[in-house]
Design an enzyme around this catalytic site. Structure first.
Site, PDB file in Angstrom:
ATOM      1  N   HIS A 188       0.810  -1.230   0.000  1.00 53.03           N
ATOM      2  CA  HIS A 188       0.000   0.000   0.000  1.00 53.03           C
ATOM      3  C   HIS A 188       0.842   1.278   0.000  1.00 53.03           C
ATOM      4  O   HIS A 188       0.317   2.370  -0.238  1.00 53.03           O
ATOM      5  CB  HIS A 188      -0.990  -0.005   1.175  1.00 53.03           C
ATOM      6  CG  HIS A 188      -0.389   0.293   2.506  1.00 53.03           C
ATOM      7  ND1 HIS A 188      -0.069  -0.689   3.424  1.00 53.03           N
ATOM      8  CD2 HIS A 188      -0.068   1.473   3.090  1.00 53.03           C
ATOM      9  CE1 HIS A 188       0.420  -0.123   4.510  1.00 53.03           C
ATOM     10  NE2 HIS A 188       0.430   1.182   4.338  1.00 53.03           N
TER      11      HIS A 188
ATOM     12  N   ASP B  26      -0.648  -7.537   1.262  1.00 55.40           N
ATOM     13  CA  ASP B  26      -0.024  -6.222   1.436  1.00 55.40           C
ATOM     14  C   ASP B  26       1.488  -6.374   1.593  1.00 55.40           C
ATOM     15  O   ASP B  26       2.050  -6.192   2.677  1.00 55.40           O
ATOM     16  CB  ASP B  26      -0.634  -5.511   2.649  1.00 55.40           C
ATOM     17  CG  ASP B  26      -0.233  -4.043   2.721  1.00 55.40           C
ATOM     18  OD1 ASP B  26       0.294  -3.522   1.721  1.00 55.40           O
ATOM     19  OD2 ASP B  26      -0.451  -3.432   3.785  1.00 55.40           O
TER      20      ASP B  26
ATOM     21  N   SER C 136       4.229   2.277   8.272  1.00 56.10           N
ATOM     22  CA  SER C 136       3.817   1.264   7.301  1.00 56.10           C
ATOM     23  C   SER C 136       5.006   0.722   6.518  1.00 56.10           C
ATOM     24  O   SER C 136       5.902   1.474   6.115  1.00 56.10           O
ATOM     25  CB  SER C 136       2.822   1.859   6.306  1.00 56.10           C
ATOM     26  OG  SER C 136       1.581   2.109   6.911  1.00 56.10           O
TER      27      SER C 136
END
Length: 418
Positions: free
Chosen positions: A227, A272, A368
């Site tokens: 992402h 992901d 992230s």
């Protein structure tokens, strides 16, 4: 006839007490200096020396199952071999000179596996290395003949001296090793990480602005979250920086390409994961090293203490930080994580939760793609999770959700060869 020797007349001389005292002090000083120099050269003037050893483990079963989830796992074989070499030299006459060893390569061969190991010793700089090289090989040969733990071919043992620079670089290039002791303190919130504490941590930047974390797995490849590239897809505008500060960076590399998992869909949050290749090789040092990847068959139990790191915000809605921060969290079972008040059916295969149900420590915006890591008994570190998603940061009943590296281990290998 009697022989008479020629004698010299002598006259007695009495030394004064102060002269005797001076002579005694001078004598003691000479003795002390001599002992001091001896101790210095024998104890303090010792330098690290690196030796490359290789030998063959004779067992076709190891070769047949090499890299598969069977009796002989690569990790277990590596640890068993390192423990074995430790025992050999700790039980030898050179136990005070021996420092450590590290298996740097396992190569499958027709009748077993070839092991390459770096052995580190400390000797006075005056001794001859060629003599020690032969002695190390002799110790290995003698001890290996009596071993039962592994079927090693004693005649295959080879030992060669290495230069200090080559030896150190080889050890540094081995995965999952760090020079900084683990900080026992417990980014929303966490503490600032010491220099070189997490040498595999990287910052993924678009137009030189931090976007995500990433983890170095070789001198050209990193692992991150898919992402991270949802908005910006031109690899030539991405860079990777290393070190515990974003500015100034310790080292920077341009991105050559990134590969997003083919099944990734942002709405579902599954798959992901992405890998990033840099345009030129990373130079390893104490501050920049690669982490190990676990075998696909490895499992990590709930309540295991793990570590997360990142440059993310300290609270929901905050900004990324210039200093790398670290936090200690625990793996949370799927049973707990799938409860309705937590994440329910949003937790899919290839995901797991980590953190604390009461909140406190958690990953946040800007973390992230960064690493969740654990270590084994040999103090080797493994990447087992990738920061993926979560509700807010550090919120009660909303722990962080991570991409499970073992679930995608074969995919990583297919894209990177690692």
């Amino acid at each position: 006839m009697m022989y008479r020797t020629v004698g010299f007349g002598t006259r007695s001389r009495n030394l004064k007490p102060w002269m005797i005292a001076v002579l005694i002090v001078l004598s003691l000083t000479v003795v002390a200096v001599t002992i001091g120099l001896l101790v210095h050269f024998l104890v303090f003037d010792q330098k690290k020396e690196y030796y490359h050893g290789s030998f063959k483990i004779l067992d076709p079963q190891i070769n047949n199952n090499f890299g598969q989830s069977n009796t002989y796992q690569l990790k277990d074989l590596r640890e068993t071999t390192e423990n074995l070499v430790d025992e050999i030299f700790i039980d030898s006459a050179w136990k005070k000179n021996y420092i450590k060893n590290q298996v740097v390569r396992l190569t499958p061969e027709e009748d077993g596996v070839k092991v390459d190991v770096i052995m580190v010793f400390q000797f006075p700089s005056t001794e001859q290395r060629a003599v020690r090289e032969k002695k190390i090989q002799s110790i290995l040969n003698q001890k290996i003949r009596n071993l039962r733990a592994l079927p090693i071919n004693a005649s295959s043992v080879q030992v060669n001296a290495m230069s200090s620079s080559t030896g150190e670089l080889t050890v540094q290039a081995s995965c999952g090793k760090r020079v900084v002791p683990l900080n026992v303190n417990r980014i929303a919130s966490g503490v600032i990480a010491p220099k070189a504490a997490w040498p595999w941590q990287a910052s993924l930047q678009y137009d030189n602005i931090h976007q995500c974390g990433a983890t170095l797995i070789s001198n050209t490849w990193l692992v991150t979250a898919a992402h991270c590239f949802q908005k910006y897809k031109n690899p030539h505008q991405w860079t990777v920086s290393f070190g515990t500060k974003i500015n100034p960076p310790l080292m920077k590399r341009n991105v050559r390409r990134f590969i997003i998992h083919e099944k990734y869909r942002s709405a579902a949050r599954e798959y992901d994961i992405a890998v990033v290749q840099v345009s030129s090789r990373v130079t390893f040092s104490d501050d920049i090293r690669q982490i190990c990847l676990p075998e696909a068959s490895a499992s990590f139990q709930p309540n295991l203490t793990v570590h997360i790191t990142g440059f993310g915000a300290l609270y929901y809605g905050g900004e990324s930080q210039n200093d790398l921060r670290e936090a200690r969290v625990k793996i949370i079972s799927d049973d707990v994580c799938k409860q309705p008040q937590v994440y329910g059916n949003d937790i899919k295969p290839g995901m797991f939760c980590a953190g604390y149900m009461e909140g406190i420590y958690d990953a946040c915006r800007g973390d992230s793609g960064g690493p969740l890591v654990t270590r084994d008994l040999k103090d080797t570190w493994y990447l087992i999770g990738i920061v993926s998603w979560g509700d807010n940061c550090g919120q009660k009943d909303k722990p962080g959700v991570y991409t499970q590296v073992t679930y995608y281990r074969n995919w990583i290998a297919s894209k990177t060869g690692i």
